[in-house]
Design a protein around this motif. Structure first.
Motif, PDB file in Angstrom:
ATOM      1  N   VAL A   1       0.834  -1.202   0.000  1.00 32.40           N
ATOM      2  CA  VAL A   1       0.000   0.000   0.000  1.00 32.40           C
ATOM      3  C   VAL A   1       0.873   1.257   0.000  1.00 32.40           C
ATOM      4  O   VAL A   1       1.803   1.378   0.800  1.00 32.40           O
ATOM      5  N   GLY A   2       0.569   2.155  -0.915  1.00 26.47           N
ATOM      6  CA  GLY A   2       1.154   3.498  -0.916  1.00 26.47           C
ATOM      7  C   GLY A   2       0.019   4.512  -0.909  1.00 26.47           C
ATOM      8  O   GLY A   2      -1.081   4.211  -1.364  1.00 26.47           O
ATOM      9  N   LEU A   3       0.273   5.693  -0.389  1.00 24.42           N
ATOM     10  CA  LEU A   3      -0.778   6.702  -0.256  1.00 24.42           C
ATOM     11  C   LEU A   3      -0.389   8.009  -0.921  1.00 24.42           C
ATOM     12  O   LEU A   3       0.785   8.394  -0.931  1.00 24.42           O
ATOM     13  N   GLU A   4      -1.386   8.672  -1.468  1.00 26.97           N
ATOM     14  CA  GLU A   4      -1.254  10.058  -1.939  1.00 26.97           C
ATOM     15  C   GLU A   4      -2.294  10.868  -1.172  1.00 26.97           C
ATOM     16  O   GLU A   4      -3.490  10.571  -1.253  1.00 26.97           O
ATOM     17  N   ILE A   5      -1.836  11.858  -0.440  1.00 25.11           N
ATOM     18  CA  ILE A   5      -2.723  12.600   0.453  1.00 25.11           C
ATOM     19  C   ILE A   5      -2.733  14.075   0.064  1.00 25.11           C
ATOM     20  O   ILE A   5      -1.685  14.697  -0.070  1.00 25.11           O
ATOM     21  N   HIS A   6      -3.926  14.603  -0.137  1.00 26.41           N
ATOM     22  CA  HIS A   6      -4.087  16.028  -0.431  1.00 26.41           C
ATOM     23  C   HIS A   6      -4.577  16.730   0.835  1.00 26.41           C
ATOM     24  O   HIS A   6      -5.682  16.464   1.307  1.00 26.41           O
ATOM     25  N   ALA A   7      -3.724  17.592   1.359  1.00 30.65           N
ATOM     26  CA  ALA A   7      -4.048  18.327   2.585  1.00 30.65           C
ATOM     27  C   ALA A   7      -4.292  19.788   2.242  1.00 30.65           C
ATOM     28  O   ALA A   7      -3.424  20.455   1.670  1.00 30.65           O
ATOM     29  N   GLN A   8      -5.488  20.270   2.571  1.00 29.66           N
ATOM     30  CA  GLN A   8      -5.828  21.668   2.300  1.00 29.66           C
ATOM     31  C   GLN A   8      -5.098  22.564   3.284  1.00 29.66           C
ATOM     32  O   GLN A   8      -5.219  22.421   4.496  1.00 29.66           O
ATOM     33  N   ILE A   9      -4.337  23.497   2.767  1.00 29.87           N
ATOM     34  CA  ILE A   9      -3.532  24.382   3.617  1.00 29.87           C
ATOM     35  C   ILE A   9      -4.444  25.339   4.375  1.00 29.87           C
ATOM     36  O   ILE A   9      -5.349  25.953   3.802  1.00 29.87           O
ATOM     37  N   GLN A  10      -4.185  25.462   5.668  1.00 28.80           N
ATOM     38  CA  GLN A  10      -4.968  26.375   6.505  1.00 28.80           C
ATOM     39  C   GLN A  10      -4.489  27.797   6.248  1.00 28.80           C
ATOM     40  O   GLN A  10      -3.469  28.239   6.756  1.00 28.80           O
ATOM     41  N   SER A  11      -5.238  28.498   5.436  1.00 25.49           N
ATOM     42  CA  SER A  11      -4.895  29.864   5.041  1.00 25.49           C
ATOM     43  C   SER A  11      -6.182  30.632   4.798  1.00 25.49           C
ATOM     44  O   SER A  11      -7.192  30.044   4.403  1.00 25.49           O
ATOM     45  N   THR A  12      -6.135  31.931   5.012  1.00 28.26           N
ATOM     46  CA  THR A  12      -7.343  32.739   4.812  1.00 28.26           C
ATOM     47  C   THR A  12      -7.609  33.013   3.341  1.00 28.26           C
ATOM     48  O   THR A  12      -8.719  33.370   2.966  1.00 28.26           O
ATOM     49  N   SER A  13      -6.590  32.845   2.500  1.00 30.44           N
ATOM     50  CA  SER A  13      -6.767  33.101   1.073  1.00 30.44           C
ATOM     51  C   SER A  13      -6.184  31.965   0.250  1.00 30.44           C
ATOM     52  O   SER A  13      -5.472  31.095   0.765  1.00 30.44           O
ATOM     53  N   LYS A  14      -6.454  31.959  -1.037  1.00 31.91           N
ATOM     54  CA  LYS A  14      -6.076  30.854  -1.920  1.00 31.91           C
ATOM     55  C   LYS A  14      -4.595  30.915  -2.294  1.00 31.91           C
ATOM     56  O   LYS A  14      -3.876  31.849  -1.933  1.00 31.91           O
ATOM     57  N   LEU A  15      -4.148  29.886  -3.027  1.00 35.68           N
ATOM     58  CA  LEU A  15      -2.721  29.749  -3.313  1.00 35.68           C
ATOM     59  C   LEU A  15      -2.205  30.846  -4.238  1.00 35.68           C
ATOM     60  O   LEU A  15      -1.096  31.348  -4.037  1.00 35.68           O
ATOM     61  N   PHE A  16      -2.987  31.225  -5.240  1.00 37.02           N
ATOM     62  CA  PHE A  16      -2.503  32.208  -6.225  1.00 37.02           C
ATOM     63  C   PHE A  16      -3.409  33.424  -6.361  1.00 37.02           C
ATOM     64  O   PHE A  16      -3.255  34.208  -7.295  1.00 37.02           O
ATOM     65  N   SER A  17      -4.402  33.566  -5.482  1.00 34.59           N
ATOM     66  CA  SER A  17      -5.281  34.733  -5.563  1.00 34.59           C
ATOM     67  C   SER A  17      -5.659  35.170  -4.155  1.00 34.59           C
ATOM     68  O   SER A  17      -5.430  34.454  -3.179  1.00 34.59           O
ATOM     69  N   GLY A  18      -6.269  36.344  -4.061  1.00 37.64           N
ATOM     70  CA  GLY A  18      -6.650  36.877  -2.752  1.00 37.64           C
ATOM     71  C   GLY A  18      -8.041  36.453  -2.307  1.00 37.64           C
ATOM     72  O   GLY A  18      -8.523  36.925  -1.271  1.00 37.64           O
ATOM     73  N   SER A  19      -8.684  35.553  -3.052  1.00 37.64           N
ATOM     74  CA  SER A  19     -10.022  35.096  -2.666  1.00 37.64           C
ATOM     75  C   SER A  19      -9.974  34.386  -1.315  1.00 37.64           C
ATOM     76  O   SER A  19      -9.037  33.639  -1.017  1.00 37.64           O
ATOM     77  N   HIS A  20     -11.001  34.588  -0.508  1.00 35.35           N
ATOM     78  CA  HIS A  20     -11.054  33.970   0.808  1.00 35.35           C
ATOM     79  C   HIS A  20     -11.358  32.475   0.698  1.00 35.35           C
ATOM     80  O   HIS A  20     -11.920  32.000  -0.293  1.00 35.35           O
ATOM     81  N   VAL A  21     -10.975  31.757   1.742  1.00 36.99           N
ATOM     82  CA  VAL A  21     -11.247  30.325   1.841  1.00 36.99           C
ATOM     83  C   VAL A  21     -12.205  30.120   3.006  1.00 36.99           C
ATOM     84  O   VAL A  21     -11.896  30.450   4.143  1.00 36.99           O
ATOM     85  N   ARG A  22     -13.391  29.580   2.715  1.00 35.05           N
ATOM     86  CA  ARG A  22     -14.374  29.360   3.778  1.00 35.05           C
ATOM     87  C   ARG A  22     -15.290  28.208   3.382  1.00 35.05           C
ATOM     88  O   ARG A  22     -15.847  28.181   2.286  1.00 35.05           O
ATOM     89  N   PHE A  23     -15.458  27.262   4.276  1.00 34.54           N
ATOM     90  CA  PHE A  23     -16.306  26.103   4.017  1.00 34.54           C
ATOM     91  C   PHE A  23     -17.780  26.504   4.081  1.00 34.54           C
ATOM     92  O   PHE A  23     -18.180  27.313   4.917  1.00 34.54           O
ATOM     93  N   LEU A  24     -18.581  25.953   3.188  1.00 34.08           N
ATOM     94  CA  LEU A  24     -20.034  26.175   3.129  1.00 34.08           C
ATOM     95  C   LEU A  24     -20.418  27.621   2.817  1.00 34.08           C
ATOM     96  O   LEU A  24     -21.499  28.076   3.176  1.00 34.08           O
TER      97      LEU A  24
END
Length: 552
Positions: free
Chosen positions: A63-86
């Motif tokens: 077994v090998g794993l690939e894990i995508h972890a969402q970075i805890q940040s107030t904005s996105k990786l390449f833009s200033g858009s906010h990150v908020r669930f729901l």
């Protein structure tokens, strides 16, 4: 990877214990355990392997794993858009997220620092220079038609994750293992497609498009679902301690793809399948073990395992999604709008003309590393003398370690006594009602007050358990109020206690004769009668001494 036949037997045993709770494919499942492991209770509706295990004793899973972890940040990786669930659909979308012409990416420094911190915690080599690439594929929820990722030179490589799981008849033997982290790379997330089958349409929500991800690639060094689940749980705790990812799988903040194959030790690895987007640690363990068994069955029947992508369904196991027979051409190319990403060893190494406060400096980030879960467990064992398996429970359950330490600081009892109250009474009631530690109606202060009454001899331990249940039902009442209202104070008057014991002896003449005849075990029955008459408000040692004196 080789594994012993005994390890294979353990894997089969764990599979028999898995429960089918008739959840749909994408139903979110919470991860819940007292020693929070990946085991579930038995059930009539199990995911049962069809293969006869005796015919393939030497075959093992890889077994090998690939894990995508969402970075805890107030904005996105390449833009200033906010990150908020729901958030309302398409309410957090910048022009760049929607891939409008003329827009350019601007790298979020917080996301870079989060990746470096994570790499340091996992003993990775941090590349002083890393590159961004375009990975081309078309999905309706990816407006640009490509994903910005790090394919040629990721930000961190060659790390190690140390994790532990439990073995033995009572599941209390801690086994520690490690798995290599091949790389950690930064990349942007895609949007979300919502399929309306009744209307034959798909709705697109781009709120998630461009959110920063860390993809962690683990080498194929695990042999079963139990190991993989333990590794993911440990990673989840590390990310939460670092503050680089909240790790809430129910909200998609941690998504796992499992690469699974089987082979005989000494032979080349078998054809692997990929089980995609597993949304809970419990489902991860079930999916991997089921897939290992499925592949063994295919090979045993003379078939061929296909290189394909599969999904996990809690009722039917893994199901095929699409094949991978044809090599997909992602047309990787350097991202022309982003320069190389430089990370510096120290502020002294930052070149002239670069603001050190804006640079990503490894030495500065190293000082921010918190106490990691493995260190916490060691400290708990060494400081309080508790069992190692108890340290896993305290660290793995959110908020439980702080609760325990708060009680210890406010009570006169030994930590080993406190851990009994926390493990049995507190966690027992929390699990029955499916509550988190933060939702406990009994505060650390209230529990400490109850334990102190036991330690001072004002109430017995059995009475304290009754009081605990009353406190759980009526948290607005203090310990003292409950004890006073129900008259549960310990009977310390020796004359009164002797009178009670005498009544019990006088009313149980037959038992007294048996005891005098040499059967001392019957004395326990008389002690139970005294406890029943006093509602547990007596010291068993004192009661035994008085009864022995009266009967002798």
């Amino acid at each position: 990877m080789a594994a012993s036949s005994s390890g294979y037997s353990r894997m089969l045993f764990s599979l028999r214990k898995y429960t089918n709770k008739s959840r749909s494919l994408y139903h979110i499942d919470t991860f819940n355990f007292v020693i929070r492991t990946i085991w579930t209770s038995g059930s009539k509706n199990q995911l049962k392997p069809k293969v006869r295990t005796k015919s393939l004793p030497q075959m093992v899973g890889v077994v090998g794993l690939e894990i995508h972890a969402q970075i805890q940040s107030t904005s996105k990786l390449f833009s200033g858009s906010h990150v908020r669930f729901l958030a309302p659909p398409n309410s957090l979308v910048s022009h760049f997220d929607a891939s409008l012409p003329g827009t350019l990416p601007v790298l979020n420094r917080r996301c870079v620092e989060a990746a470096v911190l994570t790499g340091l915690a996992l003993n990775c080599t941090i590349n002083r220079k890393s590159l961004f690439d375009r990975k081309h594929y078309f999905y309706a929820d990816m407006p640009a038609g490509y994903q910005i990722t790090q394919q040629r030179l990721p930000i961190a490589v060659d790390g190690t994750l140390v994790y532990s799981h439990f073995e033995g008849h009572r599941r209390n033997q801690v086994v520690t293992k490690s798995v290599k982290i091949k790389q950690i790379q930064l990349e942007q997330d895609s949007g979300k497609s919502l399929h309306d089958i009744e209307r034959s349409q798909t709705l697109i929500d781009l709120n998630r498009a461009g959110v920063g991800l860390m993809e962690l690639v683990m080498e194929p060094e695990m042999c079963c679902g139990e190991e993989a689940a333990a590794a993911v749980r440990e990673l989840q705790l590390i990310l939460q301690a670092l503050g680089t990812c909240q790790g809430n799988m129910a909200e998609g903040q941690l998504r796992v793809d499992a690469n699974v194959s089987v082979h005989r030790p000494g032979e080349p690895l078998g054809v692997r399948t990929e089980v995609k987007n597993i949304n809970s640690v419990r489902h991860l363990a079930k999916a991997i073990d089921y897939e290992i068994q499925r592949q063994m069955e295919v090979l045993q029947s003379g078939g061929t395992v296909l290189n394909e992508t599969r999904a996990f369904d809690s009722k039917s196991g893994t199901i095929p999604m699409r094949d991978k027979e044809g090599l997909q051409d992602y047309r990787f190319m350097p991202e022309p709008n982003l320069p190389p990403l430089f990370v510096y060893e120290s502020e002294a190494s930052v070149p002239a003309g670069v603001d050190p406060t804006q640079a990503v400096v490894i030495d500065r980030l190293s000082t921010q590393l918190p106490e990691l879960p493995s260190v916490r467990r060691m400290r708990l064992v060494e400081t309080y003398g508790i069992l190692r398996e108890h340290s896993f429970t305290l660290v793995n359950e959110d908020g439980l370690m702080d609760y325990f330490e708060s009680v210890v600081q406010m009570t006169k009892a030994e930590p080993r006594k406190v851990i009994g109250w926390v493990m049995n009474e507190l966690m027992g009631n929390l699990n029955i009602q499916n509550l988190k530690v933060s939702q406990s109606p009994i505060s650390p202060c209230a529990l400490a007050e109850l334990i102190n009454l036991v330690e001072s001899g004002h109430i017995s331990s059995s009475t304290a358990k009754q009081v605990f249940q009353e406190m759980w039902k009526a948290p607005e009442k203090t310990v003292g109020q409950i004890v006073k209202e129900q008259n549960l104070w310990m009977i310390n008057d020796k004359e009164e206690l002797r009178k009670i014991c005498q009544r019990v002896v006088d009313s149980h003449t037959e038992e007294v004769q048996i005891i005098r005849g040499g059967n001392k075990k019957v004395l326990n029955k008389l002690m139970g009668e005294v406890q029943r008459e006093t509602k547990g408000r007596t010291d068993p040692v004192q009661v035994r001494a008085i009864l022995q004196e009266m009967i002798s």
